[in-house]
Design an enzyme around this catalytic site. Sequence first.
Site, PDB file in Angstrom:
ATOM      1  N   ASN A   5       8.651  -3.811  -5.177  1.00 46.69           N
ATOM      2  CA  ASN A   5       7.738  -4.473  -4.022  1.00 46.69           C
ATOM      3  C   ASN A   5       6.724  -5.431  -4.500  1.00 46.69           C
ATOM      4  OD1 ASN A   5       7.119  -5.618  -1.603  1.00 46.69           O
ATOM      5  ND2 ASN A   5       7.054  -3.339  -0.709  1.00 46.69           N
ATOM      6  N   ARG A   7      12.310  -6.047  -3.082  1.00 46.06           N
ATOM      7  CA  ARG A   7      12.278  -6.332  -1.712  1.00 46.06           C
ATOM      8  C   ARG A   7      11.823  -7.749  -1.534  1.00 46.06           C
ATOM      9  NH1 ARG A   7       8.398  -3.543   2.436  1.00 46.06           N
ATOM     10  NH2 ARG A   7       9.083  -4.536   4.400  1.00 46.06           N
ATOM     11  N   HIS A  61      11.055  -6.637   8.595  1.00 47.88           N
ATOM     12  CA  HIS A  61      11.068  -5.076   8.744  1.00 47.88           C
ATOM     13  C   HIS A  61      12.480  -4.718   8.590  1.00 47.88           C
ATOM     14  CE1 HIS A  61       6.882  -4.993  10.497  1.00 47.88           C
ATOM     15  NE2 HIS A  61       6.585  -4.858   9.382  1.00 47.88           N
ATOM     16  N   ARG A  65      -3.197  -8.783  13.662  1.00 44.63           N
ATOM     17  CA  ARG A  65      -2.300  -9.937  13.937  1.00 44.63           C
ATOM     18  C   ARG A  65      -2.270  -9.781  15.375  1.00 44.63           C
ATOM     19  NH1 ARG A  65       2.884  -8.877  10.706  1.00 44.63           N
ATOM     20  NH2 ARG A  65       1.563  -7.829   8.912  1.00 44.63           N
ATOM     21  N   GLU A 124      12.062   2.412   3.412  1.00 45.35           N
ATOM     22  CA  GLU A 124      12.472   1.217   3.079  1.00 45.35           C
ATOM     23  C   GLU A 124      12.980   1.240   1.650  1.00 45.35           C
ATOM     24  OE1 GLU A 124       8.926  -0.062   4.881  1.00 45.35           O
ATOM     25  OE2 GLU A 124       9.838  -1.916   5.721  1.00 45.35           O
TER      26      GLU A 124
END
Length: 398
Positions: A7, A90, A179, A240, A383
């Site tokens: 990743n 990823r 996601h 965010r 993940e």
Amino acid sequence: MKILVLNCGSSSLKYQLFEMDTEAVLAKGLVERIGLAGACVKHTKDNKSTVREEEIADHTKAIKIVLELLLDREVGALKSLDELSAVGHRIVHGGENYSKSVKVTDAVIKEIESCVPLAPLHNPANLMGIHAMTNTLPGVTNVAAFDTAFHQTMPPKAYIYGIPYEYYENDKVRRYSFHGMSHAFVSARAAEILGKPASSLKIITCHLGNGSSITAVDGGKSVDSSLGMGTTPGILMGTRCGDIDASVVLHLVTKHGDAAKVSDILHKKSGLIGVSGVSSDLRDVEEAAKKGNERAKLASDMLCTSVKKHIASYAAVMGGADAIVFTAGIGENSDSVRAAVTKGLEFMGVKLDEGKNAGLRGKEAVISADDSKVKVMVVPTNEELMIARDAKRIAEGK
Ligand code: ADP
């Protein structure tokens, strides 16, 4: 079969090496400050960590160091690089081109490059990982796993924005959401726990971390999801903003005359930190709220309300829900968020078992009352394992 999962961020690289027969993690680590002063690698095997500090000019050098560590007699987990069956990468944005993971080819690299305008911070870094791996180990199978892929099943009514259609056709402006590996993993696992085929279930997956998204998974497929073309909409996040009115953006840009500054505000200075003024970390915000900090209380209330609204609206979209699944840092660990989110959803058949919820951290569990029509569950996300499974399937030619 051994699979390495990478990743890559712009100055970091996370890795995990899996033994796929048992799905065990053989070793993992994090390279930080690539291309910057003070670069270092933290490598972990059997819960023992080794830290290496040295100059790491680029991702190719970082991958060389990772492979050296994986081959090391003491801290490594491979005897030879030939043992690696595939490397899973990823990739944040696959645009509309990919609805599942694929083997990396020159054409795939071009497609990932074509999505750079949609994910200018992430896709270039993800590509650096692919290039570094192909430079270092030219023979290995590389697999691209996209954060957007799982959501490619959303119907147009979920992904088209209410602006002139030409912006979708000409500029690819639409909801993509992210996601995906996490929503796919936890929804599939929830179905396993419930002992029913995913194709028969309506599941609402709540990935609540620093970045958060909620997805409506109908029959194993994403039909709506709260992130958008970018990563600010939906739930109030660590830094965010979550859903806001387009007028707010226009007002800020007009007043401050600087789109880059407003982007920085909405991505990095909003959410929990922006509203509370305390922290982007929910633990700090909850702590301050307990001590009477009103803005901290407001931020945490806003987060829970935004999750609740999405759950109810996605149940409406699917015509019901069989399960609500909480995952990621907040979803897996915060019993208070799970309690606040589910409180008030009794009208749609949600009944939390407060005893089962209280104190539950990072463990798989059903936390609804036995007679709850909608099951409420905690399923820790993974993940990397999802990427490794896809890489294994592709390496086996399936
Ligand atoms: P990322 O999106 O960066 O992967 P994570 O999934 O690790 O983030 O989630 C980070 C969030 O999880 C932080 O807001 C943190 O406060 C929250 N979190 C972690 N542990 C707890 C806990 N015990 N109680 C409440 N929140 C927690």
